[in-house]
Design a protein around this motif. Structure first.
Motif, PDB file in Angstrom:
ATOM      1  N   LYS A 255       0.786  -1.232   0.000  1.00 21.45           N
ATOM      2  CA  LYS A 255       0.000   0.000   0.000  1.00 21.45           C
ATOM      3  C   LYS A 255       0.819   1.283   0.000  1.00 21.45           C
ATOM      4  O   LYS A 255       0.290   2.346  -0.279  1.00 21.45           O
ATOM      5  CB  LYS A 255      -0.948   0.019   1.200  1.00 21.45           C
ATOM      6  CG  LYS A 255      -2.070  -0.973   1.098  1.00 21.45           C
ATOM      7  CD  LYS A 255      -3.000  -0.824   2.262  1.00 21.45           C
ATOM      8  CE  LYS A 255      -4.168  -1.772   2.148  1.00 21.45           C
ATOM      9  NZ  LYS A 255      -5.090  -1.614   3.260  1.00 21.45           N
ATOM     10  N   ILE A 256       2.078   1.209   0.365  1.00 21.71           N
ATOM     11  CA  ILE A 256       2.903   2.418   0.375  1.00 21.71           C
ATOM     12  C   ILE A 256       4.178   2.160  -0.409  1.00 21.71           C
ATOM     13  O   ILE A 256       4.573   1.020  -0.610  1.00 21.71           O
ATOM     14  CB  ILE A 256       3.250   2.866   1.814  1.00 21.71           C
ATOM     15  CG1 ILE A 256       4.006   1.769   2.566  1.00 21.71           C
ATOM     16  CG2 ILE A 256       2.027   3.301   2.575  1.00 21.71           C
ATOM     17  CD1 ILE A 256       4.529   2.211   3.910  1.00 21.71           C
ATOM     18  N   THR A 257       4.798   3.233  -0.842  1.00 18.68           N
ATOM     19  CA  THR A 257       6.029   3.092  -1.612  1.00 18.68           C
ATOM     20  C   THR A 257       7.153   2.619  -0.693  1.00 18.68           C
ATOM     21  O   THR A 257       7.132   2.892   0.518  1.00 18.68           O
ATOM     22  CB  THR A 257       6.448   4.433  -2.245  1.00 18.68           C
ATOM     23  OG1 THR A 257       6.788   5.354  -1.198  1.00 18.68           O
ATOM     24  CG2 THR A 257       5.350   5.008  -3.127  1.00 18.68           C
TER      25      THR A 257
ATOM     26  N   CYS B  59       8.646   5.532   1.254  1.00 19.33           N
ATOM     27  CA  CYS B  59       7.848   5.977   2.403  1.00 19.33           C
ATOM     28  C   CYS B  59       7.959   4.979   3.551  1.00 19.33           C
ATOM     29  O   CYS B  59       8.040   5.380   4.711  1.00 19.33           O
ATOM     30  CB  CYS B  59       6.391   6.182   2.016  1.00 19.33           C
ATOM     31  SG  CYS B  59       6.113   7.709   1.102  1.00 19.33           S
TER      32      CYS B  59
ATOM     33  N   CYS C 261       4.297  11.310   2.274  1.00 20.05           N
ATOM     34  CA  CYS C 261       4.408   9.997   2.937  1.00 20.05           C
ATOM     35  C   CYS C 261       3.407   9.893   4.078  1.00 20.05           C
ATOM     36  O   CYS C 261       2.855   8.820   4.322  1.00 20.05           O
ATOM     37  CB  CYS C 261       5.820   9.753   3.450  1.00 20.05           C
ATOM     38  SG  CYS C 261       6.988   9.266   2.160  1.00 20.05           S
TER      39      CYS C 261
ATOM     40  N   ASP D 137       0.253   8.888   2.519  1.00 18.35           N
ATOM     41  CA  ASP D 137       0.291   7.456   2.190  1.00 18.35           C
ATOM     42  C   ASP D 137       0.112   6.595   3.435  1.00 18.35           C
ATOM     43  O   ASP D 137      -0.584   5.577   3.396  1.00 18.35           O
ATOM     44  CB  ASP D 137       1.612   7.088   1.508  1.00 18.35           C
ATOM     45  CG  ASP D 137       1.738   7.653   0.104  1.00 18.35           C
ATOM     46  OD1 ASP D 137       0.749   8.200  -0.421  1.00 18.35           O
ATOM     47  OD2 ASP D 137       2.845   7.547  -0.466  1.00 18.35           O
ATOM     48  N   LEU D 138       0.730   7.007   4.529  1.00 16.73           N
ATOM     49  CA  LEU D 138       0.609   6.264   5.773  1.00 16.73           C
ATOM     50  C   LEU D 138      -0.843   6.217   6.245  1.00 16.73           C
ATOM     51  O   LEU D 138      -1.351   5.155   6.617  1.00 16.73           O
ATOM     52  CB  LEU D 138       1.488   6.899   6.860  1.00 16.73           C
ATOM     53  CG  LEU D 138       1.376   6.309   8.262  1.00 16.73           C
ATOM     54  CD1 LEU D 138       1.810   4.848   8.270  1.00 16.73           C
ATOM     55  CD2 LEU D 138       2.200   7.119   9.244  1.00 16.73           C
TER      56      LEU D 138
ATOM     57  N   GLU E 277      -2.781   3.956   4.133  1.00 17.67           N
ATOM     58  CA  GLU E 277      -2.435   2.575   4.465  1.00 17.67           C
ATOM     59  C   GLU E 277      -3.313   2.068   5.603  1.00 17.67           C
ATOM     60  O   GLU E 277      -3.747   0.937   5.603  1.00 17.67           O
ATOM     61  CB  GLU E 277      -0.963   2.527   4.870  1.00 17.67           C
ATOM     62  CG  GLU E 277      -0.494   1.200   5.398  1.00 17.67           C
ATOM     63  CD  GLU E 277       0.899   1.301   5.955  1.00 17.67           C
ATOM     64  OE1 GLU E 277       1.016   1.356   7.193  1.00 17.67           O
ATOM     65  OE2 GLU E 277       1.866   1.329   5.189  1.00 17.67           O
TER      66      GLU E 277
END
Length: 108
Positions: free
Chosen positions: A35-37, A40, A58, A61-62, A65
């Motif tokens: 789910k995240i790069t 990140c 990031c 994204d967190l 997630e």
């Protein structure tokens, strides 16, 4: 020092012997890592286990997630024998990061 934790996290994530073995936990772990790069994920680990910084993107994204994925990642890494002594400190930083990222994501 943060570099050491990042390297350890990468090694643990890539070596099957360290993988979460229970069926449901393994599925959650595998789902969360997608789910995240990777950058990140490394930034999150560097922040919690060292003195790294994390960008607003990031943080976003967190939050996307989800809290369960974040907690799973941090608990998994902090449960390593050489990190257990400071586990409460890492969990506190993890909570601080989550709170910061949630507030940042609401602004964006």
């Amino acid at each position: 020092m943060a570099t050491i934790f990042v390297v350890l996290a990468l090694v643990y994530a890539s070596v099957p012997a360290f993988a979460v073995e229970e069926g449901e936990a393994r599925k959650l772990w595998d789902t969360c890592l997608l789910k995240i790069t990777p950058k990140c994920a490394l930034d999150i680990i560097a922040y919690v286990f060292g003195n790294g910084a994390i960008s607003d993107s990031c943080c976003h994204d967190l939050v996307q997630e989800g809290r369960l994925c974040h907690d799973t990642l941090i608990h998994y890494i902090s449960d390593r024998p050489h990190l257990r002594a400071n586990e409460s400190q890492y969990l506190k930083k993890s909570d601080q990061l989550w709170t910061r990222c949630v507030s940042t994501s609401k602004i964006v």
